[in-house]
Scaffold this motif. Structure first.
Motif, PDB file in Angstrom:
ATOM      1  N   HIS A   1      -9.933  68.100   6.271  1.00  0.00           N
ATOM      2  CA  HIS A   1      -9.132  67.211   7.107  1.00  0.00           C
ATOM      3  C   HIS A   1      -8.154  67.999   7.954  1.00  0.00           C
ATOM      4  O   HIS A   1      -7.685  69.064   7.570  1.00  0.00           O
ATOM      5  CB  HIS A   1      -8.335  66.221   6.242  1.00  0.00           C
ATOM      6  CG  HIS A   1      -9.150  65.108   5.682  1.00  0.00           C
ATOM      7  ND1 HIS A   1     -10.012  65.303   4.630  1.00  0.00           N
ATOM      8  CD2 HIS A   1      -9.238  63.813   6.039  1.00  0.00           C
ATOM      9  CE1 HIS A   1     -10.591  64.156   4.329  1.00  0.00           C
ATOM     10  NE2 HIS A   1     -10.148  63.244   5.172  1.00  0.00           N
TER      11      HIS A   1
ATOM     12  N   GLU B   1      -2.735  55.153  10.976  1.00  0.00           N
ATOM     13  CA  GLU B   1      -3.316  56.444  10.601  1.00  0.00           C
ATOM     14  C   GLU B   1      -4.019  56.389   9.253  1.00  0.00           C
ATOM     15  O   GLU B   1      -4.801  57.288   8.927  1.00  0.00           O
ATOM     16  CB  GLU B   1      -2.247  57.549  10.583  1.00  0.00           C
ATOM     17  CG  GLU B   1      -1.132  57.369   9.579  1.00  0.00           C
ATOM     18  CD  GLU B   1       0.072  56.648  10.155  1.00  0.00           C
ATOM     19  OE1 GLU B   1       1.183  56.905   9.671  1.00  0.00           O
ATOM     20  OE2 GLU B   1      -0.100  55.836  11.069  1.00  0.00           O
ATOM     21  N   ASP B   2      -3.757  55.353   8.442  1.00  0.00           N
ATOM     22  CA  ASP B   2      -4.386  55.226   7.130  1.00  0.00           C
ATOM     23  C   ASP B   2      -5.551  54.241   7.117  1.00  0.00           C
ATOM     24  O   ASP B   2      -6.258  54.144   6.119  1.00  0.00           O
ATOM     25  CB  ASP B   2      -3.352  54.788   6.089  1.00  0.00           C
ATOM     26  CG  ASP B   2      -2.314  55.865   5.813  1.00  0.00           C
ATOM     27  OD1 ASP B   2      -2.639  57.048   6.024  1.00  0.00           O
ATOM     28  OD2 ASP B   2      -1.189  55.526   5.412  1.00  0.00           O
TER      29      ASP B   2
ATOM     30  N   ALA C   1      -8.689  55.974  11.254  1.00  0.00           N
ATOM     31  CA  ALA C   1      -8.874  57.307  10.686  1.00  0.00           C
ATOM     32  C   ALA C   1     -10.351  57.586  10.446  1.00  0.00           C
ATOM     33  O   ALA C   1     -11.086  56.743   9.937  1.00  0.00           O
ATOM     34  CB  ALA C   1      -8.099  57.428   9.369  1.00  0.00           C
TER      35      ALA C   1
ATOM     36  N   THR D   1     -13.126  58.896   8.361  1.00  0.00           N
ATOM     37  CA  THR D   1     -13.319  59.168   6.940  1.00  0.00           C
ATOM     38  C   THR D   1     -14.763  59.580   6.683  1.00  0.00           C
ATOM     39  O   THR D   1     -15.612  59.533   7.587  1.00  0.00           O
ATOM     40  CB  THR D   1     -12.993  57.924   6.103  1.00  0.00           C
ATOM     41  OG1 THR D   1     -14.006  56.919   6.342  1.00  0.00           O
ATOM     42  CG2 THR D   1     -11.624  57.351   6.470  1.00  0.00           C
TER      43      THR D   1
ATOM     44  N   SER E   1      -7.498  57.516  17.883  1.00  0.00           N
ATOM     45  CA  SER E   1      -7.474  57.908  16.478  1.00  0.00           C
ATOM     46  C   SER E   1      -6.517  59.069  16.264  1.00  0.00           C
ATOM     47  O   SER E   1      -6.363  59.943  17.110  1.00  0.00           O
ATOM     48  CB  SER E   1      -8.883  58.316  16.036  1.00  0.00           C
ATOM     49  OG  SER E   1      -8.878  58.846  14.719  1.00  0.00           O
ATOM     50  N   TYR E   2      -5.906  59.093  15.064  1.00  0.00           N
ATOM     51  CA  TYR E   2      -5.100  60.230  14.646  1.00  0.00           C
ATOM     52  C   TYR E   2      -5.968  61.354  14.094  1.00  0.00           C
ATOM     53  O   TYR E   2      -5.464  62.431  13.802  1.00  0.00           O
ATOM     54  CB  TYR E   2      -4.117  59.805  13.550  1.00  0.00           C
ATOM     55  CG  TYR E   2      -2.976  58.959  14.029  1.00  0.00           C
ATOM     56  CD1 TYR E   2      -1.827  59.533  14.558  1.00  0.00           C
ATOM     57  CD2 TYR E   2      -3.032  57.570  13.929  1.00  0.00           C
ATOM     58  CE1 TYR E   2      -0.765  58.748  14.987  1.00  0.00           C
ATOM     59  CE2 TYR E   2      -1.979  56.780  14.348  1.00  0.00           C
ATOM     60  CZ  TYR E   2      -0.848  57.371  14.875  1.00  0.00           C
ATOM     61  OH  TYR E   2       0.196  56.584  15.292  1.00  0.00           O
TER      62      TYR E   2
ATOM     63  N   GLY F   1      -8.862  62.916  11.190  1.00  0.00           N
ATOM     64  CA  GLY F   1      -9.316  62.734   9.819  1.00  0.00           C
ATOM     65  C   GLY F   1     -10.308  63.790   9.394  1.00  0.00           C
ATOM     66  O   GLY F   1     -10.091  64.985   9.595  1.00  0.00           O
TER      67      GLY F   1
ATOM     68  N   CYS G   1     -10.288  63.907  16.083  1.00  0.00           N
ATOM     69  CA  CYS G   1     -10.803  62.965  17.083  1.00  0.00           C
ATOM     70  C   CYS G   1     -11.426  63.676  18.288  1.00  0.00           C
ATOM     71  O   CYS G   1     -12.511  63.282  18.739  1.00  0.00           O
ATOM     72  CB  CYS G   1      -9.707  61.998  17.512  1.00  0.00           C
ATOM     73  SG  CYS G   1     -10.177  60.849  18.827  1.00  0.00           S
TER      74      CYS G   1
END
Length: 276
Positions: A4, A36-37, A63, A65, A90-91, A93, A154
């Motif tokens: 990550h 962000e989660d 995020a 994943t 997106s932040y 991940g 991202c």
């Protein structure tokens, strides 16, 4: 173990810069996870009466994943060869998941862009609210490049588009990858290391990224240099000129353009099994 990018601390560094664009992403419900989660989901969106002319796009927000590629693959199957731009906000991940998404985008022949989606009738503080995402069909809203962001892993997914675009006021950010404990003298906290792309030296990781960036037509040297300009807890904000020169993007939207595909006399009928 998934690799990550770590962006939690870096967000604090840029609060003042991004405040106006970030406030729209704050969830309305006190019990809802911060953006962000929330795992990335995908929604088919159009902005008007597509029996005349409309903008159509795939909204990808949240995020990245380990499960995100599976969701995207489900969406691809539902489209049955139809092509729409994938518009990211997106932040970041999971790095390996971002590479997988990028490769699927390139194989499908999609364009990519950075943009923020607002769905009709959503609260002001939650512009892409879950209750307005139509499962197995088309949601209605609008998309804007200004103030949108694509951080961390991202930009790796964004690179999948043969054409990849950002607005003049969109934000792109890169930093070192968090892939384990920081070794002494290598990418130490609070210190830049221009030779480091990760918190622990990992030739296989660097080779994996090099192969991917070469596939996508992005300068690995430029990307690695920009990653090294920020610690894992920091963020290097990529300027449009740098993004174009490196190939992170291939196009900057003008003031009169927005991300999305202009459809003439098309009817966006619901597809089955659209991933949410």
């Amino acid at each position: 173990m998934p690799i990550h990018f770590n962006l939690r601390s870096s967000f604090c560094l840029f609060t003042a810069v991004f405040f106006l664009s970030m406030i729209a992403a704050v969830p309305a419900g006190a019990g809802q996870k911060p953006l962000e989660d929330r795992p990335m989901d995908f929604a088919l969106v159009h902005d008007g009466n597509c029996k005349e002319t409309c903008i159509q796009w795939i909204s990808a927000e949240g995020a990245i994943t380990s499960d995100t590629p599976k969701r995207f693959k489900t969406l691809l199957r539902s489209l049955k060869g139809r092509k729409f731009p994938v518009v990211f906000q997106s932040y970041g991940g999971d790095v390996e998941a971002a590479l997988s998404i990028g490769r699927m985008i390139r194989a499908a022949g999609f364009e990519t862009a950075i943009g923020r989606t607002r769905l009709n009738d959503c609260p002001m503080l939650e512009p892409r609210c879950a209750q307005k995402i139509v499962k197995n069909g088309w949601s209605v809203g609008e998309v804007h490049a200004g103030g949108a962001y694509c951080f961390s892993a991202c930009p790796l997914a964004l690179a999948g588009g043969k054409v990849r675009a950002a607005g003049a006021t969109s934000d792109i950010g890169l930093h070192q990858i968090t892939n384990g404990r920081k070794n002494s003298g290598y990418g130490t906290a609070g210190r830049r290391n221009l030779d480091a792309i990760s918190t622990r030296s990992d030739p296989l990781l660097k080779r994996m990224l090099s192969i991917y960036l070469d596939e996508m037509g992005v300068s690995r040297d430029d990307v690695f240099a920009m990653m090294g300009l920020a610690t894992p807890d920091g963020l290097y904000r990529v300027q449009n000129a740098e993004a174009l020169r490196s190939g992170v993007i291939t196009k900057v939207f003008s003031d009169t353009e927005e991300p999305g595909y202009v459809s003439h006399a098309a009817d966006p009928q619901a597809s089955e099994d659209v991933a949410q």
